[in-house]
Design an enzyme around this catalytic site. Structure first.
Site, mmCIF file in Angstrom:
data_model
loop_
_atom_site.group_PDB
_atom_site.id
_atom_site.type_symbol
_atom_site.label_atom_id
_atom_site.label_comp_id
_atom_site.label_asym_id
_atom_site.label_seq_id
_atom_site.Cartn_x
_atom_site.Cartn_y
_atom_site.Cartn_z
ATOM 1 N N HIS A 139 34.333 25.602 -95.890
ATOM 2 C CA HIS A 139 33.591 24.462 -95.355
ATOM 3 C C HIS A 139 32.859 24.991 -94.115
ATOM 4 O O HIS A 139 33.336 25.925 -93.464
ATOM 5 C CB HIS A 139 34.614 23.394 -94.970
ATOM 6 C CG HIS A 139 34.044 22.077 -94.541
ATOM 7 N ND1 HIS A 139 33.483 21.889 -93.304
ATOM 8 C CD2 HIS A 139 33.972 20.891 -95.183
ATOM 9 C CE1 HIS A 139 33.088 20.611 -93.218
ATOM 10 N NE2 HIS A 139 33.366 19.999 -94.337
ATOM 11 N N ASP A 173 42.632 26.968 -92.634
ATOM 12 C CA ASP A 173 41.961 25.668 -92.649
ATOM 13 C C ASP A 173 42.673 24.822 -93.706
ATOM 14 O O ASP A 173 42.485 25.025 -94.907
ATOM 15 C CB ASP A 173 40.478 25.850 -92.989
ATOM 16 C CG ASP A 173 39.755 24.514 -93.161
ATOM 17 O OD1 ASP A 173 40.420 23.457 -93.150
ATOM 18 O OD2 ASP A 173 38.511 24.532 -93.316
ATOM 19 N N LYS A 224 41.897 12.475 -93.672
ATOM 20 C CA LYS A 224 41.961 12.826 -95.094
ATOM 21 C C LYS A 224 43.369 12.628 -95.654
ATOM 22 O O LYS A 224 43.612 12.856 -96.836
ATOM 23 C CB LYS A 224 41.529 14.283 -95.293
ATOM 24 C CG LYS A 224 40.045 14.551 -95.010
ATOM 25 C CD LYS A 224 39.678 15.942 -95.447
ATOM 26 C CE LYS A 224 38.463 16.507 -94.744
ATOM 27 N NZ LYS A 224 37.207 15.824 -95.023
#
Lengths: 415, 152
Positions: A122, A199, A225
């Protein structure tokens, strides 16, 4: 396993309608929906004990401080951190990674050093390193994506030179769903004396993560999330690394003693939490962690594996659809990126929205992966969470069939 | 085929016709003006080339692009109406279209003047798609600005 229909009742938003149809929310990799217990925790905080933390002797301040630190404890337990003091509250994963880039990397990256990342990051785990290596005169090298959309580890030994100071990689790709062999990569990084940053924005919400088992030095994730509120995220840092790090932000709340000339820092982790923190959101994230723990992360993972397997089977009915991502479900999360002939993802998303189905379209904040590796201008992406059902996958497939019939002609003539 | 429920304003036949068979496709070989438009949000791209006659009016237009139906159809409709316009007129044309996308009323007179482009009014009900509809137009605006800067 848990009862999905009972679980759905915990999420008030799932009973709303969109364009006259029941909402089918399949954009969970962007953000998840929230259970009532989490929403109640926020309301309860603001209704009953809103106060600033770590000061004041008054009752409200003590209650707020206790709840704030209890949340840190719950989240530490959730990822099996040795101590809550290993957790720094930040706004989101991007801020967590920037904290490492501005604090640890700024002090430790030197000219000629190397940072290793991957092609499937990302932007939040790529752009900070582009900047950090440029500042230091270091270099950034990337592990490749393999043909089967797994992470290609075959060049890892060559990539990991003695000059390598950090290996920063995703544990689950938000575009492909690929789950990377994090433990193996961390061990490889440590063999050359490099630190490892994970991550975990897409992994912590969906699979059981144990930072001590991974042995990673940094692990970053976002609350929103994983059924928690927006505006709260976590950076886990291993103790011996954290103790060596200088603060990133300076000011209130993070100091021990201040004179007009200088200041000394508060104990960990407050040293890294300058200013009034997002108290309510931290408490909300604690409530979200309670919710996930009650369902069981292994159950959530199993539910998503079953649902994704079902979705990939149903996708095969659509001849013109191509899906991207590993076929081996042991290394894939509940993310399905796809394209449909020459029908642009934006048009797919529009028709689906009309049917109440929410998906993501575009490059998913992974522009180099989508454009340079998948060679696509954009993809459509359906991503699942603990509350999604096979009936919702059916609604997605029905919507795609409508889209295909409507644009099919256009797509064949443009190809 | 009938558009899916609720989308017939957005996906009108004329729009789909331009999407299926875009007009003025291609890049001109020796253009006086050229522009590149990119919408990173959805990956839409437009490459626009134009030539000017001795009278200063646009006499050649070519565009290539990839993207959603709205971005490509809008650019195709625009390309169809550029020939014969001076650069000042083309700029006024862009301002007019931006106005429509921002919600300005379209009089019957104007509707007649702009022809097929009036079909894009339905896009206004879908605010995220307005950017798609504007891509070709902002590309034209940039191309004219760059041409003027280099010429002066």
């Amino acid at each position: 396993m848990y009862d999905v229909s009972a679980v759905r009742n915990d999420f008030p938003i799932l009973s709303r309608q969109v364009n006259g149809k029941p909402l089918v929310y399949l954009d969970n990799a962007a953000t998840s929906q929230k259970p009532q217990s989490m929403i109640d925790a926020l309301v309860d905080y603001y209704s009953r004990y809103n106060s600033n933390v770590h000061r004041g002797v008054h009752t409200l301040s003590m209650e707020a401080t206790d709840a704030y630190e209890l949340a840190r404890q719950k989240i530490a337990t959730f990822i099996n951190a040795p101590s809550p003091d290993n957790l720094i509250f930040v706004r989101n994963t991007s801020e967590a990674i920037n904290l490492v880039a501005y604090s640890w990397a700024a002090a430790n990256l030197k000219k000629g050093d190397r940072v290793v990342s991957t092609e499937m990051e990302h932007h939040s785990n790529l752009v900070p390193w582009q900047h950090a290596v440029a500042e230091a005169g270091a270099e950034l090298k990337l592990m490749k994506m393999a043909e089967d959309y797994s992470l290609d580890l075959s060049e890892l030994d060559e990539l990991l030179t003695p000059q390598t100071k950090l290996v920063a990689f995703t544990q689950m790709s938000n575009v492909l769903g690929t789950i990377t062999p994090a433990k193996e990569i961390v061990a490889a990084a440590h063999r050359v004396g490099a630190l490892a940053l994970v991550d975990a924005a897409q992994s912590v919400p969906h699979i059981a993560v144990d930072v001590q088992d991974l042995d990673c030095d940094f692990l970053a994730f976002s609350g929103h999330k994983m059924a928690g509120p927006m505006g709260i995220g976590v950076l886990y840092v291993k103790s011996e690394v954290l103790e060596q790090m200088e603060p990133f932000l300076r000011g209130g709340e993070m100091v021990l003693e201040v004179t007009y000339e200088k200041a000394t820092w508060a104990d960990l982790p407050m040293k890294f939490e300058a200013g009034t923190p997002s108290v309510a959101d931290s408490i909300g994230l604690g409530a979200a962690v309670d919710y996930l723990t009650a369902l069981g992360m292994d159950n959530i993972r199993q539910h998503e594996v079953e649902l994704t397997t079902y979705a990939l089977e149903r996708f095969k009915e659509l001849e013109e659809v191509t899906t991207y991502g590993p076929t081996d479900m042991s290394i894939r999360g509940g993310v399905v990126s796809f394209t449909m002939g020459n029908v642009h993802p934006h048009d797919i998303g529009q028709v689906l929205d009309q049917a109440g189905v929410a998906i993501r379209t575009g490059h998913h904040c992974a522009m180099p992966l989508v454009r340079s590796r998948l060679h696509l201008p954009a993809t459509a992406r359906a991503s699942f969470y603990l509350y999604n059902t096979e009936a919702e996958v059916d609604a997605l497939i029905d919507g795609l069939k409508t889209t295909s019939r409507f644009f099919g002609d256009a797509s064949s003539r443009r190809s | 085929m009938q558009a899916p429920d609720g989308l017939d304003d957005l996906y009108q036949d004329i729009i789909l016709d331009h999407y299926r068979s875009p007009r003025n496709q291609g890049a001109l070989e020796h253009p006086h003006l050229h522009g590149e438009g990119f919408n990173p949000f959805c990956g839409d791209q437009i490459h626009l080339t134009m030539t000017l006659g001795e009278d200063g009016r646009i006499n050649g237009v070519g565009f290539v692009g990839q993207g959603c139906s709205i971005s490509q159809a809008s650019a195709s409709m625009l390309s169809d109406q550029l020939k014969g316009k001076t650069l000042d007129e083309a700029e006024a044309f862009v301002r007019m279209f931006k106005g429509i996308m921002q919600g300005e009323e379209v009089s019957e007179e104007l509707e007649e003047e702009i022809g097929e482009i009036a079909s894009l009014q339905g896009v206004r009900q879908f605010p995220v798609r307005i950017k798609c509809a504007l891509l070709g137009w902002t590309t034209l605006q940039d191309a004219i600005r760059e041409y003027r800067e280099t010429a002066s």
